[in-house]
Design an enzyme around this catalytic site. Structure first.
Site, PDB file in Angstrom:
ATOM      1  N   ASP A 164       1.104  -0.945   0.021  1.00 25.54           N
ATOM      2  CA  ASP A 164       0.659  -0.401   0.033  1.00 25.54           C
ATOM      3  C   ASP A 164       0.425   1.262   0.262  1.00 25.54           C
ATOM      4  OD1 ASP A 164      -2.592  -0.936  -0.161  1.00 25.54           O
ATOM      5  OD2 ASP A 164      -2.816  -1.429   1.960  1.00 25.54           O
TER       6      ASP A 164
HETATM    7  C1  BGC Z   1       0.331   1.069   6.211  1.00 27.44           C
HETATM    8  C2  BGC Z   1      -0.151   0.008   5.392  1.00 27.44           C
HETATM    9  C3  BGC Z   1      -1.707  -0.339   4.878  1.00 27.44           C
HETATM   10  C4  BGC Z   1      -2.066   1.484   4.783  1.00 27.44           C
HETATM   11  C5  BGC Z   1      -3.805   0.963   4.842  1.00 27.44           C
HETATM   12  C6  BGC Z   1      -0.678   2.641   5.648  1.00 27.44           C
HETATM   13  O1  BGC Z   1      -0.247   3.663   6.070  1.00 27.44           O
HETATM   14  O2  BGC Z   1       1.350   1.479   6.354  1.00 27.44           O
HETATM   15  O3  BGC Z   1       0.518  -0.683   6.089  1.00 27.44           O
HETATM   16  O4  BGC Z   1      -2.059  -1.094   4.907  1.00 27.44           O
HETATM   17  O5  BGC Z   1      -1.627   2.151   5.509  1.00 27.44           O
HETATM   18  O6  BGC Z   1      -4.659   2.122   4.532  1.00 27.44           O
HETATM   19  C1  NOJ Z   2      -1.782  -3.733   5.235  1.00 24.69           C
HETATM   20  C2  NOJ Z   2      -2.546  -3.802   4.211  1.00 24.69           C
HETATM   21  O1  NOJ Z   2      -3.900  -4.455   5.520  1.00 24.69           O
HETATM   22  C3  NOJ Z   2      -2.661  -4.789   3.447  1.00 24.69           C
HETATM   23  O2  NOJ Z   2      -3.677  -5.095   2.701  1.00 24.69           O
HETATM   24  C4  NOJ Z   2      -1.348  -4.324   2.619  1.00 24.69           C
HETATM   25  O3  NOJ Z   2      -1.284  -5.199   1.311  1.00 24.69           O
HETATM   26  C5  NOJ Z   2      -0.103  -3.734   3.407  1.00 24.69           C
HETATM   27  N1  NOJ Z   2      -0.191  -3.044   5.029  1.00 24.69           N
HETATM   28  C6  NOJ Z   2       1.283  -3.716   2.946  1.00 24.69           C
HETATM   29  O4  NOJ Z   2       1.229  -2.230   2.480  1.00 24.69           O
END
Ligand code: BGC
Ligand code: NOJ
Length: 820
Positions: free
Chosen positions: A493
């Site tokens: 993400d």
């Molecule tokens: C986090 C990710 C997460 C994403 C979801 C980010 O700030 O680091 O792990 O998946 O937000 O919105």
């Molecule tokens: C947490 C999110 O829930 C997931 O969808 C994502 O793949 C990982 N973070 C990595 O960014």
């Protein structure tokens, strides 16, 4: 250092010190009503949706940490008999934090029991949610170990949330004036907004006659006081306040006199209830809550025998679920995670996606499309009917383009417009979850279920067509190198190659100021091959050979694009940015190698018949593996790169910027088994296995019984410290890696495959697996150091490693796997 221990026999983790490094939590409820509960009774409850139907308040990021909860206070009403003891204390340690002489918290499957002793008074509170009910029980047992009578007051408390937790935490100008309760027959009913558009209310009841109550927070706590020293508890007297505005609470006062050695059980219940719209009031033309519909439920669960049988039923429910797979291996960390805790965490992630934990506020994210599809990979065998329902719900949030809403709200099941779609990996995960579901159940009919797009009536198509569109979505969005365009982000993400965000507060994921026609993802390319191969198998069986050929051709082309532009010489590249420059390549100054494409591309079968899979995994071992797990990328980004986005916003070693992001460690474990390396795979497995990390709890800090999302990487000052426990795709993926690949018990479209790739030092292991209604007793015996498998099924040698589905009357099979 440890703060407790595993009680494997009772399937509990037993915490022996209340001041764990962080609150160590558990979940109550596994259907519609949920609660989070910490080892000191902190936490909150909600019905279905932690944002829209929040029953009780919780203040995140509070000081001290974790100081809102399901609190009971005990008070010595005649302190003269015990002048050295405290006048009042918390038997759950928080919120008074008065030192206890004995303390233990048992987190079990769907329940938590906190037992403590102070000054001759022993107390035990058992918290759980009965199956099929939308209420929670707190069953308090008190024992007087003193030599004389103990006159005690018991105060039970909760703070009501005014339903919408987001609004509750922000809109004070309105909310401080809307709180309403009724107190009738000793039951406290919280009915804020019931007079207008709500038909639901909460109730808080007790099995004893109350000596008093309060429902106005300040009256109970006293001005300028907190939960650690409520005035009403201090003086032993409630004020019978009926909240009108401000902060409604439920506080009950029960007095007991316990003779020396006497024991007493008191039940409290907190519940959620809905009335039919035309029966909201009683009498109908009044504004008084109709209590007829809820009364029988309250009466029932205030009876000790009902509570006990509900608790037994919960135990039986989990027993049956866990029995779907039980293993005995030479490694106890493997056994207890596979047999108990990993499965339990899979259930929590299935239920809550990433919405409510001690690191997820319950008001942020709803049900994630990619998240839930991956959670299903570990869940399908547990409750297949619920998996089916979830798959259809997810598919209904797919858009006609084949893309998908990134999240939906559990209460409404509607796509979340704030975040929208265009995360280009999302739709492909649906193919994987459906494939996993069919492999587990053999329920091919699910492909014919008609499902709308974007929940719009009239757009229904068979699920199979949704899957086709998922695949087509990638094919319609290829970039300059023939690789899939990344969109807002793919699995990572925080790799935001089209956002170029330079304004504080701007969302990294939804700011898109590039046209998105250049940045490509090698990760999605690998995922595409994985998904398209599943689709090929599905199409072949469901639609015939011709359909299947389409997918064969598409995967060949994608594979070629990966070798042409996604291979860096020693490992797979990660992506191309908006300038067309590679990410995750030797050419980069930082972020030269990423874990995700090494995992997913090898899992998709790339480089296995030549040396390149081994090369990529070698690079992982050399450059990314640490004693605490495998970091996401190296070298960590030391500054913010506008063209890369959020990933470079984190300090080095945290989150996507080179922490051990546990979610994709199992991809490497699986990849290692695919090239036959059981030792290395299991070694990686143990590095992040929470039970194996129990001994370093003071460093790890999170719960030793569930996986965290991340462990700080080697660039962080606290390498090895975990964060974001519970709600992470790590749960499902580790379950898949250990059970299906290392232990090698893997459902396929044709039957159960048994082909373990496990450590050379193990002489074998045993497993029982219930699969499509048949119980497989599997005994794996090592006769040589390799991975060659010979199966003997009910005394007959079979050629392959897939055991064909037996005839309908066969309910048990004995399988011996000889490994040489
Ligand atoms: C986090 C990710 C997460 C994403 C979801 C980010 O700030 O680091 O792990 O998946 O937000 O919105
Ligand atoms: C947490 C999110 O829930 C997931 O969808 C994502 O793949 C990982 N973070 C990595 O960014």
């Amino acid at each position: 250092m440890r703060y407790g221990y595993f009680d494997d026999e009772h399937r509990e983790y037993l915490i022996t010190k209340p001041d764990t490094p962080l609150p160590w939590i558990n979940y109550l409820g596994c259907e519609e009503y949920f609660g989070i509960i910490s080892n000191t009774a902190g936490g909150y409850s909600f019905y279905k949706d932690p944002r829209l139907r929040r029953l009780t308040r919780y203040r995140y990021n509070n000081t001290p940490l974790d100081s809102s909860g399901r609190y009971i206070y005990l008070r010595d009403d005649d302190p003269s008999t015990h002048p050295t003891g405290p006048v009042f204390w918390s038997p759950t340690w928080q919120p008074t934090r008065h030192p206890l002489e004995e303390y233990e918290c048992r987190h079990g499957l769907g329940y938590t029991i906190i037992r403590s002793k102070l000054d001759g008074i022993e107390s035990q509170i058992r918290y759980f949610v009965p199956l099929g009910e939308s209420l929670e029980i707190w069953e308090l047992t008190l024992i007087n170990h003193r030599e004389q009578l103990a006159d005690l007051s018991i105060f039970s408390t909760i703070e009501f949330c005014l339903w919408d937790a987001w609004d509750d935490a922000t809109n004070y100008q309105r909310n401080l004036s809307i709180g309403e309760v009724e107190v009738v027959d000793d039951v406290i009913y919280h009915k804020t907004e019931y007079r207008e558009r709500r038909n639901h209310f909460a109730y808080f009841a007790c099995s004893e006659k109350l000596s008093g109550f309060d429902t106005q927070r300040e009256a109970f706590l006293g001005p300028y006081r907190g939960w650690e020293s409520p005035q009403a508890v201090e003086v032993g007297q409630m004020s019978a306040t009926v909240a009108c505005g401000w902060q409604p609470i439920g506080a009950q006062h029960v007095k007991v006199s316990l003779a020396a050695g006497e024991r007493k059980r008191i039940i409290f219940i907190l519940g959620y209830h809905e009335n039919p719209n035309d029966e909201k009031f009683d009498p109908p033309d009044s504004q008084t809550l109709n209590k007829h519909t809820v009364k029988p439920i309250i009466t029932r669960y205030l009876r000790a025998e009902e509570v006990e049988s509900a608790f037994q039923a919960l135990g039986a429910y989990w027993e049956e679920l866990l029995n779907k797979l039980q293993v005995t291996t030479p490694d106890n960390h493997t056994n207890r995670m596979v047999n108990i805790w990993n499965v339990y965490q899979v259930m929590a992630t299935f239920n809550l996606s990433r919405s409510a934990s001690y690191f997820e506020s319950g008001i942020g994210r709803g049900i994630g499309f990619r998240d839930s599809n991956q959670d299903l990979l570990g869940f399908v065998q547990l409750v297949p009917e619920r998996a089916r329902e979830r798959i259809l719900d997810l598919a209904a949030t797919q858009l006609p383009s084949g893309g998908a809403y990134h999240q939906y709200q559990p209460l409404t099941k509607r796509g979340n417009n704030d975040i929208g779609g265009d995360f280009n990996d999302d739709p492909l995960w649906l193919v994987l979850s459906v494939a996993a579901y069919i492999k587990e159940t053999g329920d091919w009919d699910i492909l014919d279920e008609t499902v709308p797009y974007d929940n719009s009536p009239g757009t229904e198509e068979p699920l199979y067509d949704h899957l086709q569109r998922s695949i087509q979505y990638t094919l319609d969005r290829k970039g300059p190198h023939g690789l899939p365009l990344i969109g807002r982000a793919d699995w990572n993400d925080c790799l935001n190659l089209n956002c170029f965000s330079d304004t504080p507060g701007q969302s990294f994921q939804t700011t898109t100021n590039k046209d998105g026609k250049i940045a490509e993802s090698v990760f999605i390319a690998g995922l595409f091959i994985l998904a398209a191969n599943e689709m090929l198998d599905i199409a072949k069986r469901h639609k015939g050979k011709k359909q299947a050929e389409v997918y064969a051709k598409a995967t060949q082309e994608m594979e070629q694009a990966i070798w042409d532009a996604g291979w860096d010489g020693e490992w797979f590249r990660r992506a191309y940015d908006d300038f067309g420059d590679p990410v995750g390549s030797k050419q980069c100054d930082e972020g030269k190698i990423f874990i995700e494409p090494q995992g997913i591309c090898v899992m998709a079968g790339l480089g296995i018949c030549d040396d390149r899979a081994a090369q990529a995994l070698h690079a992982v071992a050399e450059r990314l593996a640490t004693p605490h797990g495998i970091v996401l990328q190296q070298p960590a980004y030391s500054r913010y790169y506008l063209r890369l986005g959020e990933i470079s916003s984190y300090p080095p070693g945290y989150k996507e910027n080179a922490s051990i992001f546990c979610h994709n460690n199992p991809w490497i474990m699986i990849a290692e088994t695919m090239i036959g390396r059981g030792d290395r795979s299991h070694d990686y497995y143990l590095r992040i296995n929470p039970s194996a990390r129990e001994e370093i709890s003071e460093l790890h800090r999170c719960e030793p019984y569930v996986y965290p999302q991340m462990i700080a990487g080697r660039d962080s000052p606290i390498h090895g410290e975990a964060k974001n426990s519970w709600l992470t795709g790590t749960a499902a993926w580790n379950y898949v890696a250990i059970t299906q690949w290392i232990l090698g018990i893997r459902p396929t479209f044709e039957g159960l495959n048994v082909s373990p790739i496990f450590p050379a030092s193990w002489d074998g292991f045993k497993a029982t697996r219930i699969y499509r209604g048949v119980r497989y007793d599997i005994q794996v015996e090592r006769h040589g150091p390799g991975n060659k498998v010979e199966l003997v099924v009910d005394g007959q040698s079979i050629e392959a490693t897939i055991i064909p589905i037996p005839k309908a009357d066969i309910k048990e099979l004995k399988v011996i796997a000889r490994i040489t």
